[in-house]
Write a protein that holds these residues in place. Structure first.
Motif, mmCIF file in Angstrom:
data_model
loop_
_atom_site.group_PDB
_atom_site.id
_atom_site.type_symbol
_atom_site.label_atom_id
_atom_site.label_comp_id
_atom_site.label_asym_id
_atom_site.label_seq_id
_atom_site.Cartn_x
_atom_site.Cartn_y
_atom_site.Cartn_z
ATOM 1 N N VAL A 88 54.882 9.826 27.790
ATOM 2 C CA VAL A 88 54.288 8.903 28.699
ATOM 3 C C VAL A 88 55.396 8.342 29.770
ATOM 4 N N LEU A 89 54.887 8.269 30.985
ATOM 5 C CA LEU A 89 56.139 7.853 31.894
ATOM 6 C C LEU A 89 55.292 7.448 33.047
ATOM 7 N N ASP A 90 55.930 6.540 33.909
ATOM 8 C CA ASP A 90 55.106 5.733 35.026
ATOM 9 C C ASP A 90 55.173 6.841 36.218
ATOM 10 N N CYS A 91 54.661 6.591 37.216
ATOM 11 C CA CYS A 91 54.212 7.359 38.261
ATOM 12 C C CYS A 91 55.176 6.880 39.384
ATOM 13 N N ASP A 92 55.835 5.725 39.363
ATOM 14 C CA ASP A 92 56.463 5.084 40.538
ATOM 15 C C ASP A 92 57.889 5.630 40.765
ATOM 16 N N LEU A 93 58.242 6.658 39.857
ATOM 17 C CA LEU A 93 59.504 7.076 40.018
ATOM 18 C C LEU A 93 60.670 6.340 39.822
ATOM 19 N N GLN A 94 60.457 5.172 38.999
ATOM 20 C CA GLN A 94 61.380 4.501 38.592
ATOM 21 C C GLN A 94 61.974 4.807 37.464
ATOM 22 N N HIS A 95 61.324 5.709 36.611
ATOM 23 C CA HIS A 95 62.017 6.197 35.545
ATOM 24 C C HIS A 95 62.636 7.663 36.072
ATOM 25 N N ASP A 96 63.717 8.046 35.617
ATOM 26 C CA ASP A 96 64.602 9.101 35.965
ATOM 27 C C ASP A 96 63.820 10.328 35.163
ATOM 28 N N VAL A 97 63.372 10.986 35.823
ATOM 29 C CA VAL A 97 62.574 12.280 35.187
ATOM 30 C C VAL A 97 63.564 13.151 34.745
ATOM 31 N N ASN A 98 64.809 13.218 35.032
ATOM 32 C CA ASN A 98 65.897 14.171 34.907
ATOM 33 C C ASN A 98 66.188 14.074 33.328
ATOM 34 N N ALA A 99 65.877 12.848 32.657
ATOM 35 C CA ALA A 99 65.952 12.845 31.457
ATOM 36 C C ALA A 99 64.881 13.405 30.405
ATOM 37 N N ILE A 100 63.979 13.817 31.151
ATOM 38 C CA ILE A 100 62.795 14.518 30.347
ATOM 39 C C ILE A 100 63.259 15.668 29.155
ATOM 40 N N PRO A 101 64.199 16.600 29.619
ATOM 41 C CA PRO A 101 64.532 17.530 28.762
ATOM 42 C C PRO A 101 65.192 16.943 27.690
ATOM 43 N N SER A 102 66.033 15.835 27.756
ATOM 44 C CA SER A 102 66.966 15.434 26.731
ATOM 45 C C SER A 102 65.860 14.799 25.595
ATOM 46 N N ILE A 103 64.960 14.051 26.155
ATOM 47 C CA ILE A 103 63.784 13.689 25.463
ATOM 48 C C ILE A 103 63.030 14.582 24.654
ATOM 49 N N ILE A 104 62.623 15.444 25.340
ATOM 50 C CA ILE A 104 61.893 16.613 24.551
ATOM 51 C C ILE A 104 62.704 17.074 23.561
ATOM 52 N N ASP A 105 63.948 17.469 23.713
ATOM 53 C CA ASP A 105 64.943 18.163 22.704
ATOM 54 C C ASP A 105 64.951 17.310 21.683
ATOM 55 N N SER A 106 65.470 15.965 21.832
ATOM 56 C CA SER A 106 65.215 14.918 20.694
ATOM 57 C C SER A 106 64.152 15.011 19.818
ATOM 58 N N LEU A 107 62.947 15.128 20.423
ATOM 59 C CA LEU A 107 61.586 14.678 19.832
ATOM 60 C C LEU A 107 61.150 16.038 19.214
ATOM 61 N N ILE A 108 61.457 17.265 19.558
ATOM 62 C CA ILE A 108 61.010 18.409 19.035
ATOM 63 C C ILE A 108 62.003 19.380 18.303
ATOM 64 N N TYR A 109 63.263 19.403 18.717
ATOM 65 C CA TYR A 109 64.295 19.868 17.905
ATOM 66 C C TYR A 109 65.190 19.240 17.130
ATOM 67 N N LYS A 110 65.327 18.084 17.466
ATOM 68 C CA LYS A 110 66.212 17.086 16.252
ATOM 69 C C LYS A 110 65.242 16.251 15.408
ATOM 70 N N ASN A 111 63.777 16.415 15.571
ATOM 71 C CA ASN A 111 63.307 15.786 14.789
ATOM 72 C C ASN A 111 62.714 14.331 14.847
ATOM 73 N N TYR A 112 63.107 13.792 15.818
ATOM 74 C CA TYR A 112 62.666 12.315 16.015
ATOM 75 C C TYR A 112 61.374 12.225 16.049
ATOM 76 N N ASP A 113 61.001 11.037 15.397
ATOM 77 C CA ASP A 113 59.402 10.731 15.470
ATOM 78 C C ASP A 113 59.256 9.924 16.912
ATOM 79 N N LEU A 114 59.839 9.009 17.536
ATOM 80 C CA LEU A 114 59.760 8.489 18.683
ATOM 81 C C LEU A 114 60.965 8.494 19.623
ATOM 82 N N VAL A 115 60.897 8.971 20.746
ATOM 83 C CA VAL A 115 62.173 8.989 21.596
ATOM 84 C C VAL A 115 61.768 8.159 22.819
ATOM 85 N N ILE A 116 62.722 7.054 23.000
ATOM 86 C CA ILE A 116 62.362 6.186 23.977
ATOM 87 C C ILE A 116 63.606 6.308 25.310
#
Length: 205
Positions: A88-116
């Motif tokens: 989930v992310l906002d559309c207003d571009l305040q969230h840094d979309v460049n962090a998305i790959p790191s978030i996905i990596d932690s969630l899927i490959y490092k087996n975290y249940d929730l990544v913020i």
């Protein structure tokens, strides 16, 4: 596969911008982009229709309600998501979309249940937003939720089945769905916080 769930309301100028930013990233997983719109009247639907026509992995739904509410829009959108993961992310571009790959990596490959994706609360310019964030941190401590840097972030990812399992319990309204989500999820979940840049809004309100 992961769905990027983006709630919108009158974000006409930002919709294509955020799609282009996401598409420019190196993302190993297949993904969909799903917009859930709170019945905007600014021409957003024309942008959604064009994107859906031109890109097979983009879709949108309109939540018809007299009450505009981000939390309830996200809950409403869950019924349309069939991928294993949600971000989930906002559309207003305040969230840094460049962090998305790191978030996905932690969630899927490092087996975290929730990544913020965590903002630096001290650097948030709007005083009222800063106070609300500090209150959210205090509230998590009082309710026994694990110590978190930014429990009110609107930028987070988890397994779809976990989100759907607790969604009927979330009756709150407003912008802070993550706090409710953490409260209802199992207390032994593994949570990862990733520091992100948090930008000023440049378009729309």
């Amino acid at each position: 596969m992961i769905t990027f769930l983006i709630p919108t309301y009158n974000e006409f100028s930002n919709i294509e911008l955020i799609v282009n930013k996401i598409n420019s990233l190196y993302i190993k997983e297949s993904y969909k982009i799903l917009f859930i719109d709170d019945d905007s009247k600014d021409g957003s639907i024309d942008i959604f229709q064009k994107l859906k026509k031109n890109e097979k992995n983009i879709n949108y739904y309109i939540r018809k309600s007299s009450t505009k509410d981000l939390t309830q829009s996200i809950i409403y959108a869950l019924q349309f998501i069939d991928t294993e993961y949600i971000l989930v992310l906002d559309c207003d571009l305040q969230h840094d979309v460049n962090a998305i790959p790191s978030i996905i990596d932690s969630l899927i490959y490092k087996n975290y249940d929730l990544v913020i994706g965590c903002r630096n609360i001290q650097k948030i310019n709007k005083l009222n937003r800063r106070y609300i964030s500090f209150f959210g941190i205090l509230l998590t401590k009082l309710t026994g939720i694990p110590k978190l840097q930014d429990p009110l972030s609107g930028f987070f990812a988890l397994k779809t089945k976990n989100f759907k399992s607790v969604s009927p319990l979330i009756k709150s309204k407003g912008y802070k769905i993550l706090l409710s989500l953490i409260f209802y999820l199992s207390k032994d979940i593994k949570i990862k916080e990733i520091n992100i840049n948090f930008y000023e809004r440049r378009h729309e309100k």
